[in-house]
Scaffold this motif. Structure first.
Motif, PDB file in Angstrom:
ATOM      1  N   THR A  79       6.377  -8.532   6.166  1.00 53.82           N
ATOM      2  CA  THR A  79       7.648  -8.044   6.690  1.00 53.82           C
ATOM      3  C   THR A  79       7.595  -6.537   6.900  1.00 53.82           C
ATOM      4  N   SER A  80       8.642  -6.012   7.521  1.00 57.51           N
ATOM      5  CA  SER A  80       8.676  -4.593   7.887  1.00 57.51           C
ATOM      6  C   SER A  80       8.851  -3.656   6.698  1.00 57.51           C
ATOM      7  N   ASP A  81       9.090  -4.192   5.513  1.00 60.37           N
ATOM      8  CA  ASP A  81       9.160  -3.350   4.322  1.00 60.37           C
ATOM      9  C   ASP A  81       7.918  -3.503   3.440  1.00 60.37           C
ATOM     10  N   GLY A  82       6.873  -4.105   4.015  1.00 60.87           N
ATOM     11  CA  GLY A  82       5.632  -4.249   3.267  1.00 60.87           C
ATOM     12  C   GLY A  82       5.663  -5.349   2.228  1.00 60.87           C
ATOM     13  N   SER A  83       6.658  -6.186   2.265  1.00 61.08           N
ATOM     14  CA  SER A  83       6.765  -7.297   1.319  1.00 61.08           C
ATOM     15  C   SER A  83       5.875  -8.461   1.805  1.00 61.08           C
ATOM     16  N   GLN A  84       5.284  -9.157   0.913  1.00 54.14           N
ATOM     17  CA  GLN A  84       5.239  -9.051  -0.530  1.00 54.14           C
ATOM     18  C   GLN A  84       4.245  -7.969  -0.983  1.00 54.14           C
ATOM     19  N   ARG A  85       4.436  -7.581  -2.246  1.00 59.65           N
ATOM     20  CA  ARG A  85       3.517  -6.608  -2.831  1.00 59.65           C
ATOM     21  C   ARG A  85       3.045  -7.118  -4.187  1.00 59.65           C
ATOM     22  N   MET A  86       1.941  -6.538  -4.654  1.00 53.83           N
ATOM     23  CA  MET A  86       1.378  -6.936  -5.938  1.00 53.83           C
ATOM     24  C   MET A  86       1.955  -6.047  -7.037  1.00 53.83           C
ATOM     25  N   ARG A  87       2.597  -6.674  -8.011  1.00 54.68           N
ATOM     26  CA  ARG A  87       3.108  -5.926  -9.161  1.00 54.68           C
ATOM     27  C   ARG A  87       2.027  -5.907 -10.235  1.00 54.68           C
ATOM     28  N   LEU A  88       1.606  -4.730 -10.599  1.00 57.11           N
ATOM     29  CA  LEU A  88       0.510  -4.530 -11.543  1.00 57.11           C
ATOM     30  C   LEU A  88       1.092  -4.165 -12.893  1.00 57.11           C
ATOM     31  N   GLN A  89       1.204  -5.165 -13.753  1.00 56.20           N
ATOM     32  CA  GLN A  89       1.849  -5.027 -15.046  1.00 56.20           C
ATOM     33  C   GLN A  89       0.925  -5.621 -16.111  1.00 56.20           C
ATOM     34  N   PRO A  90       0.758  -4.962 -17.253  1.00 52.89           N
ATOM     35  CA  PRO A  90      -0.121  -5.522 -18.295  1.00 52.89           C
ATOM     36  C   PRO A  90       0.289  -6.946 -18.669  1.00 52.89           C
ATOM     37  N   GLY A  91      -0.660  -7.868 -18.560  1.00 53.91           N
ATOM     38  CA  GLY A  91      -0.401  -9.240 -18.924  1.00 53.91           C
ATOM     39  C   GLY A  91       0.461 -10.013 -17.946  1.00 53.91           C
ATOM     40  N   ASN A  92       0.802  -9.404 -16.815  1.00 50.18           N
ATOM     41  CA  ASN A  92       1.717 -10.087 -15.893  1.00 50.18           C
ATOM     42  C   ASN A  92       1.513  -9.574 -14.465  1.00 50.18           C
ATOM     43  N   VAL A  93       0.321  -9.720 -13.959  1.00 49.48           N
ATOM     44  CA  VAL A  93       0.033  -9.325 -12.577  1.00 49.48           C
ATOM     45  C   VAL A  93       0.523 -10.447 -11.654  1.00 49.48           C
ATOM     46  N   HIS A  94       1.348 -10.098 -10.669  1.00 48.18           N
ATOM     47  CA  HIS A  94       1.898 -11.142  -9.806  1.00 48.18           C
ATOM     48  C   HIS A  94       2.413 -10.553  -8.508  1.00 48.18           C
ATOM     49  N   MET A  95       2.509 -11.410  -7.476  1.00 50.10           N
ATOM     50  CA  MET A  95       3.117 -11.020  -6.214  1.00 50.10           C
ATOM     51  C   MET A  95       4.644 -11.053  -6.363  1.00 50.10           C
ATOM     52  N   GLU A  96       5.311 -10.112  -5.702  1.00 51.31           N
ATOM     53  CA  GLU A  96       6.767 -10.074  -5.735  1.00 51.31           C
ATOM     54  C   GLU A  96       7.298  -9.611  -4.382  1.00 51.31           C
ATOM     55  N   ASP A  97       8.562  -9.895  -4.125  1.00 53.26           N
ATOM     56  CA  ASP A  97       9.228  -9.415  -2.923  1.00 53.26           C
ATOM     57  C   ASP A  97       9.724  -7.990  -3.134  1.00 53.26           C
ATOM     58  N   VAL A  98       9.683  -7.191  -2.093  1.00 52.03           N
ATOM     59  CA  VAL A  98      10.394  -5.916  -2.104  1.00 52.03           C
ATOM     60  C   VAL A  98      11.883  -6.250  -2.054  1.00 52.03           C
ATOM     61  N   THR A  99      12.670  -5.702  -2.965  1.00 48.04           N
ATOM     62  CA  THR A  99      14.080  -6.082  -3.054  1.00 48.04           C
ATOM     63  C   THR A  99      14.871  -5.589  -1.849  1.00 48.04           C
ATOM     64  N   ASP A 100      15.967  -6.279  -1.584  1.00 47.07           N
ATOM     65  CA  ASP A 100      16.844  -5.852  -0.492  1.00 47.07           C
ATOM     66  C   ASP A 100      17.393  -4.452  -0.750  1.00 47.07           C
ATOM     67  N   GLY A 101      17.663  -4.150  -2.025  1.00 47.71           N
ATOM     68  CA  GLY A 101      18.184  -2.827  -2.361  1.00 47.71           C
ATOM     69  C   GLY A 101      17.205  -1.727  -2.022  1.00 47.71           C
ATOM     70  N   LEU A 102      15.934  -1.921  -2.378  1.00 47.17           N
ATOM     71  CA  LEU A 102      14.935  -0.914  -2.049  1.00 47.17           C
ATOM     72  C   LEU A 102      14.772  -0.788  -0.542  1.00 47.17           C
ATOM     73  N   SER A 103      14.742  -1.899   0.153  1.00 46.09           N
ATOM     74  CA  SER A 103      14.619  -1.852   1.611  1.00 46.09           C
ATOM     75  C   SER A 103      15.753  -1.056   2.230  1.00 46.09           C
ATOM     76  N   GLU A 104      16.976  -1.276   1.736  1.00 47.34           N
ATOM     77  CA  GLU A 104      18.133  -0.561   2.270  1.00 47.34           C
ATOM     78  C   GLU A 104      18.023   0.937   2.014  1.00 47.34           C
ATOM     79  N   ARG A 105      17.599   1.297   0.801  1.00 45.51           N
ATOM     80  CA  ARG A 105      17.493   2.712   0.469  1.00 45.51           C
ATOM     81  C   ARG A 105      16.391   3.390   1.288  1.00 45.51           C
ATOM     82  N   CYS A 106      15.269   2.693   1.455  1.00 47.48           N
ATOM     83  CA  CYS A 106      14.185   3.266   2.264  1.00 47.48           C
ATOM     84  C   CYS A 106      14.612   3.416   3.721  1.00 47.48           C
ATOM     85  N   GLU A 107      15.326   2.442   4.239  1.00 49.04           N
ATOM     86  CA  GLU A 107      15.825   2.546   5.613  1.00 49.04           C
ATOM     87  C   GLU A 107      16.712   3.770   5.765  1.00 49.04           C
ATOM     88  N   PHE A 108      17.531   4.066   4.745  1.00 53.92           N
ATOM     89  CA  PHE A 108      18.380   5.254   4.811  1.00 53.92           C
ATOM     90  C   PHE A 108      17.538   6.522   4.868  1.00 53.92           C
TER      91      PHE A 108
END
Length: 533
Positions: free
Chosen positions: A496-525
């Motif tokens: 998508t145009s906000d680079g979603s999905q992205r890889m969340r790099l967290q100890p013991g919990n590496v996983h793909m996630e969506d870029v949230t609508d809130g972040l997309s809105e703030r970045c668009e601003f």
């Protein structure tokens, strides 16, 4: 950089006199010199340090495009120690000028000890961070990266001019010199790689560029330079926390004032067309003091000297370039950290722009942001406050300001690059480093890659496992074009145009996630007001 004696030369030749399949010689002969590297059996790396890639940018070559390759034959050169690093803007005269210098355009090449020159390896070029005013390449060595990588590669780092030497603006300089000299140093280094890396076992057709902070911003600018024409100098780009610095035109009020201040502190003010003649004749120490003094005058600004629009190499701002498809059509790999915006304001001497002071108000936050983006308006700030309601940050002004700054400068820039590449049907990978145990502040992800990176926290088993996964993801993108770290999760390209999905790099919990609508809105601003940034 020193010439080696005849006895030292004989010893080096006797150490490894022949080149056979599967064995790398520590001697590389280029058309402007022969370089004798160091073989480290422990690390399994042959290193060539302090390799000059351009003439010294001093005297009349100050604020001009780098002259590369060097015009003088260097003869036989001991390449077992680093060359001088570039002078930083904050450097004082107590710093040893034998380790820092204007004559600093050197590179370092690291090659696996068992490299086979008949089978050239992928190449990774790394640019250091430091706000375009400090830092150097010496801390970034590839032992951990090479040991974790499934496939071998050649690693290269370069110095580039910083601060007032690399990123001075103004119409006088545009008429008799170049704007963004530091970026042009990087471009010259990439051309050097194309011409010479085959002598070190590298494949010039498989060059990836990578950097962190200002180094990631540098890769961004190289991708969008010349309207997106990258001269086939690199085939993929990577960046950790790419920075969106203030981007005025070279002759706008801001760069003109910086130039005038700097020239005045250097004793060259009020000379009109002779100003640059005076500056090019000045001693390096005078220019170092002048740069330092100029920065100290900007008590609300972190990095006054940064890349700007020069109209030729950098023709527009990053938002315009990427959203309009004017960038190199190559795969990209960019990301950011959770707490990118922490601590920046607290380092400013001006209390009116320092949100950590006891009497800080929302005006303090505005002053801080405007100190970094001189065209930022109060109207835009009021709109931003609605997107970042302070109630969402435990009514903490500091946390609210940190989130604003972290997103507008770093997090949304990774979103912009990966999202724009996705829109252009290119492979784009976005990550998000989130480590509550060790901290996930700006640059903290580098703990995974370089032995020199340290924090106040000690990695535990989960952190170390995450770091190994990260090294495999990063290096496999370089060697294969796809980040892979089995049995860690498969990394999917953004869609998508906000680079979603992205890889969340967290100890013991590496996983793909969506870029949230809130972040997309703030970045668009933030991107909608790019003319202010």
């Amino acid at each position: 950089m020193i010439l080696i004696s005849s006895l030292a030369l004989l010893a080096l030749l006797c150490f490894n006199p022949t080149l056979t399949r599967g064995q790398l010689n520590a001697t590389v002969a280029l058309d402007y010199g022969t370089f004798f590297g160091a073989v480290n059996e422990t690390s399994g790396i042959v290193s060539y340090l302090g390799v000059r890639f351009a003439d010294a940018p001093i005297g009349d070559l100050r604020w001009r495009a780098p002259v590369s390759p060097p015009t003088t034959h260097l003869g036989e050169v001991d390449a077992t120690d680093y060359g001088p690093t570039c002078i930083s803007t904050s450097q004082s005269l107590t710093v040893n000028f034998t380790t820092t210098s204007e004559d600093c355009l050197f590179g370092n090449v690291y090659v696996p000890i068992d490299a086979d020159l008949s089978a050239p390896l992928p190449v990774l070029v790394y640019w250091h961070g430091g706000g375009y005013r400090g830092g150097n390449s010496h801390s970034y060595t590839p032992e951990w990266l090479m040991h974790s990588s499934t496939n071998p590669f050649v690693f290269v780092t370069f110095e580039y001019r910083l601060g007032q030497f690399g990123f001075l603006g103004g119409s006088l300089l545009a008429a008799d010199g170049v704007i963004n000299a530091g970026l042009l140093d990087q471009r010259a280094a990439l051309r050097w790689v194309q011409r010479y890396i085959g002598h070190f076992g590298g494949d010039s057709s498989r060059v990836s560029i990578w950097g962190q902070s200002a180094g990631a911003g540098s890769t961004m600018f190289q991708v969008m330079a010349n309207g997106g024409y990258n001269e086939d100098l690199f085939h993929a780009a990577m960046g950790d926390s790419p920075t969106m610095n203030y981007m005025p035109l070279y002759n706008d009020t801001y760069p003109e004032e910086l130039f005038s201040q700097f020239a005045s502190f250097a004793g060259c003010g009020g000379l009109g067309s002779e100003t640059l003649t005076c500056l090019r004749a000045a001693n390096s120490s005078v220019l170092t003091v002048a740069g330092n003094a100029t920065v100290k005058q900007r008590t609300s600004t972190l990095y006054p000297f940064s890349p700007i629009i020069d109209g030729t190499f950098i023709r527009e701002g990053p938002v315009e370039a990427f959203t309009n498809g004017r960038f190199a059509q190559i795969p990209v790999f960019y990301g950011s950290n959770t707490n990118e915006g922490a601590f920046w304001s607290a380092g400013l001497p001006n209390a009116a722009a320092n949100t950590s002071t006891p009497n800080a108000t929302k005006t303090t936050t505005y002053n801080f942001i405007r100190g970094q983006y001189a065209s930022f308006t109060s109207e835009s700030f009021e709109k931003a406050l609605h997107l970042y309601p302070i109630e969402d940050y435990n009514n903490s002004l500091v946390l609210q300001e940190q989130q604003m700054y972290g997103e507008m400068r770093f997090i949304c820039t990774a979103v912009l690059i990966t999202g724009s590449a996705t829109d252009a049907s290119l492979d784009a990978y976005q990550y998000y480093y989130d480590n509550p145990h060790l901290g996930d502040y700006h640059h903290y992800e580098l703990q995974a890659f370089f032995p020199s990176e340290e924090t106040d926290f000690t990695p535990d088993a989960n952190d170390e496992a995450l770091f190994e996964i990260m090294r495999k993801y990063w290096t496999s993108f370089v060697t294969s074009g796809v980040p892979q770290a089995a049995p860690a999760p498969q990394w999917h390209t953004a869609s998508t145009s906000d680079g979603s999905q992205r890889m969340r790099l967290q100890p013991g919990n590496v996983h793909m996630e969506d870029v949230t609508d809130g972040l997309s809105e703030r970045c668009e601003f933030w991107h909608s007001i790019s003319k202010e940034l």
